[in-house]
Enzyme design. Structure first.
Site, PDB file in Angstrom:
ATOM      1  N   ASN A 179      -4.799   2.838   3.512  1.00  0.00           N
ATOM      2  CA  ASN A 179      -3.905   1.710   3.253  1.00  0.00           C
ATOM      3  C   ASN A 179      -4.647   0.402   2.987  1.00  0.00           C
ATOM      4  OD1 ASN A 179      -3.780   2.719   6.275  1.00  0.00           O
ATOM      5  ND2 ASN A 179      -3.864   0.476   6.370  1.00  0.00           N
TER       6      ASN A 179
ATOM      7  N   ARG B  24       4.158   3.179  13.615  1.00  0.00           N
ATOM      8  CA  ARG B  24       2.738   2.847  13.729  1.00  0.00           C
ATOM      9  C   ARG B  24       2.104   3.772  14.768  1.00  0.00           C
ATOM     10  NH1 ARG B  24       2.340  -2.860  12.606  1.00  0.00           N
ATOM     11  NH2 ARG B  24       3.533  -3.211  10.667  1.00  0.00           N
TER      12      ARG B  24
ATOM     13  N   ARG C 252       7.036  -4.309  19.117  1.00  0.00           N
ATOM     14  CA  ARG C 252       5.672  -4.754  18.836  1.00  0.00           C
ATOM     15  C   ARG C 252       5.116  -5.657  19.928  1.00  0.00           C
ATOM     16  NH1 ARG C 252       5.519  -6.082  12.420  1.00  0.00           N
ATOM     17  NH2 ARG C 252       7.800  -6.016  12.614  1.00  0.00           N
TER      18      ARG C 252
ATOM     19  N   THR D 177      10.694  -1.359   8.022  1.00  0.00           N
ATOM     20  CA  THR D 177       9.991  -1.233   6.746  1.00  0.00           C
ATOM     21  C   THR D 177      10.937  -1.553   5.596  1.00  0.00           C
ATOM     22  OG1 THR D 177       8.781   0.265   5.259  1.00  0.00           O
ATOM     23  CG2 THR D 177      10.488   1.258   6.634  1.00  0.00           C
ATOM     24  N   LYS D 178      10.376  -2.138   4.555  1.00  0.00           N
ATOM     25  CA  LYS D 178      11.146  -2.435   3.346  1.00  0.00           C
ATOM     26  C   LYS D 178      10.753  -1.500   2.204  1.00  0.00           C
ATOM     27  CE  LYS D 178      11.770  -7.308   4.586  1.00  0.00           C
ATOM     28  NZ  LYS D 178      11.512  -8.722   4.198  1.00  0.00           N
TER      29      LYS D 178
ATOM     30  N   CYS E 175       0.828  -1.208   0.000  1.00  0.00           N
ATOM     31  CA  CYS E 175       0.000   0.000   0.000  1.00  0.00           C
ATOM     32  C   CYS E 175       0.862   1.257   0.000  1.00  0.00           C
ATOM     33  CB  CYS E 175      -0.943  -0.008   1.196  1.00  0.00           C
ATOM     34  SG  CYS E 175      -0.121  -0.088   2.817  1.00  0.00           S
ATOM     35  N   THR E 176       1.959   1.238   0.758  1.00  0.00           N
ATOM     36  CA  THR E 176       2.810   2.424   0.835  1.00  0.00           C
ATOM     37  C   THR E 176       3.611   2.623  -0.448  1.00  0.00           C
ATOM     38  OG1 THR E 176       4.410   1.064   2.072  1.00  0.00           O
ATOM     39  CG2 THR E 176       2.967   2.510   3.343  1.00  0.00           C
TER      40      THR E 176
END
EC number: 1.2.1.72
Length: 338
Positions: free
Chosen positions: A318, A236, A200, A213-214, A155-156
């Site tokens: 998203n 987040r 998390r 993040t990738k 989505c990003t």
């Protein structure tokens, strides 16, 4: 004749894809034949009908035995954990939309094909050995009939890639950084609980939480020339949907705020219509919930420093924006031939 699809995994994206299909009026082009999900049929029907982010589904939904009824349509429900055992050949499936979040390798895609699907579209980034990674509106026209196993990126990535392309063509990007301000996801606990990522382990509703993040790799997957020229971080935040992306790029050609906004607004009304939107209204994240665009540029937040450093703020739903791109890419895959 409508493309016959199956949805593998009926979580946030899988359900959004089905809802988006009905709400967008594309059922003459795409028909959902089957859904594979390990959860109960009762739970699947309930969460399709009632959604905390997107509200009640407008169509009548009921479940009987191994069938889901949506309006007058009947969708077969399957509860199979092994891809190799899925009845895609029997059901005449053209494209599997794998929204499980579990599968994404070449091997996984080949397993769907071996089960009888003609093509596979993963709803998340895949490995380098997939046939193609698509950001609709940017490179979907490169799809070919031989591209059987495809990723719809993330989505990003779908949000930021069109903006990067526009800025690069106009001003020449030298390097950039991206900060994703992402709504909480189902890999975060309601209260503190164990997770291999120690950040998390913490309650999703109580903190702003940095996560890996990738996205930088996703950018270079689409634009290899930017290898080692983009970096990305992600946090987040305690909202359940909608994401903002802070994009900063250094550019070769001098530019001002008005020029940047004019470029992005023109693209939203022209070449990227339906993919990119532009606003200067004083809106907040919830105002972009259920927005079908991949990216919504907030022109009030555009900044330029020293004529060569551009900062933009781009919103996206998203879930909903990405689900709509899944449908677009499915149609593009079918158009390329089977």
């Amino acid at each position: 004749m409508a493309i016959r699809i199956a949805i593998n995994g009926f979580g946030r994206i899988g359900r959004s894809v089905l809802r988006a299909l009905y709400e967008s009026g594309r059922r003459a082009e795409i028909s959902v034949v089957a859904i594979n999900e390990l959860a109960s049929a009762e739970g699947m029907a309930h969460l399709l009908k009632y959604d905390s982010s997107h509200g009640r589904f407008a169509w009548d939904v009921r479940q009987e035995c191994d069938s889901l009824y949506v309006g007058d349509d009947i969708i077969r429900l399957i509860h199979q954990s092994e891809i190799e055992q899925l009845p895609w050949s029997e059901l005449g499936i053209d494209v599997v939309l794998d929204c499980s979040g579990v599968y994404g390798s070449r091997e996984d895609g080949e397993a769907h094909v071996a089960s009888g699907a003609k093509k596979v579209l993963f709803a998340h980034p895949g490995g380098h050995d997939l046939d193609a990674t698509v950001v609709y509106g940017v490179n979907h026209q490169d799809l070919r009939a031989e591209h059987r196993i495809v990723s719809n990126a993330s989505c990003t990535t779908n949000c930021i890639i069109p903006i990067i392309q526009l800025l690069d063509i106009a001003y020449g990007i030298e390097s950039g950084t991206v900060t994703t301000i992402h709504s909480s996801m189902n890999d975060q606990p309601v209260i503190d609980a164990y997770h291999q990522d120690l950040r998390r382990t913490r309650a999703a509703s109580q903190s702003i939480i940095p996560v890996d993040t990738k996205l930088a790799a996703g950018i270079t997957r689409i634009f290899p020339k930017f290898c080692d020229r983009f970096e990305a971080i992600s946090v987040r935040v305690p909202t359940i949907n909608v994401t903002a992306i802070d994009l900063s790029v250094s550019v070769t050609h001098p530019v001002g705020v008005a020029e940047v906004n004019q470029l992005l607004q023109k693209a939203a009304r022209g070449a990227f219509r339906g993919i990119v939107d532009y606003t200067e209204l004083p809106l907040v994240s919830m105002d972009f919930n259920h927005d079908p665009h991949s990216a919504i540029v907030d022109g009030t937040q555009t900044r330029v420093s020293g004529q060569h450093l551009i900062k933009t703020l781009v919103w996206c739903d998203n879930e909903w924006g990405f689900a709509n791109r899944m449908l677009d890419t499915t149609l593009a895959m079918a158009k390329s031939g089977f």
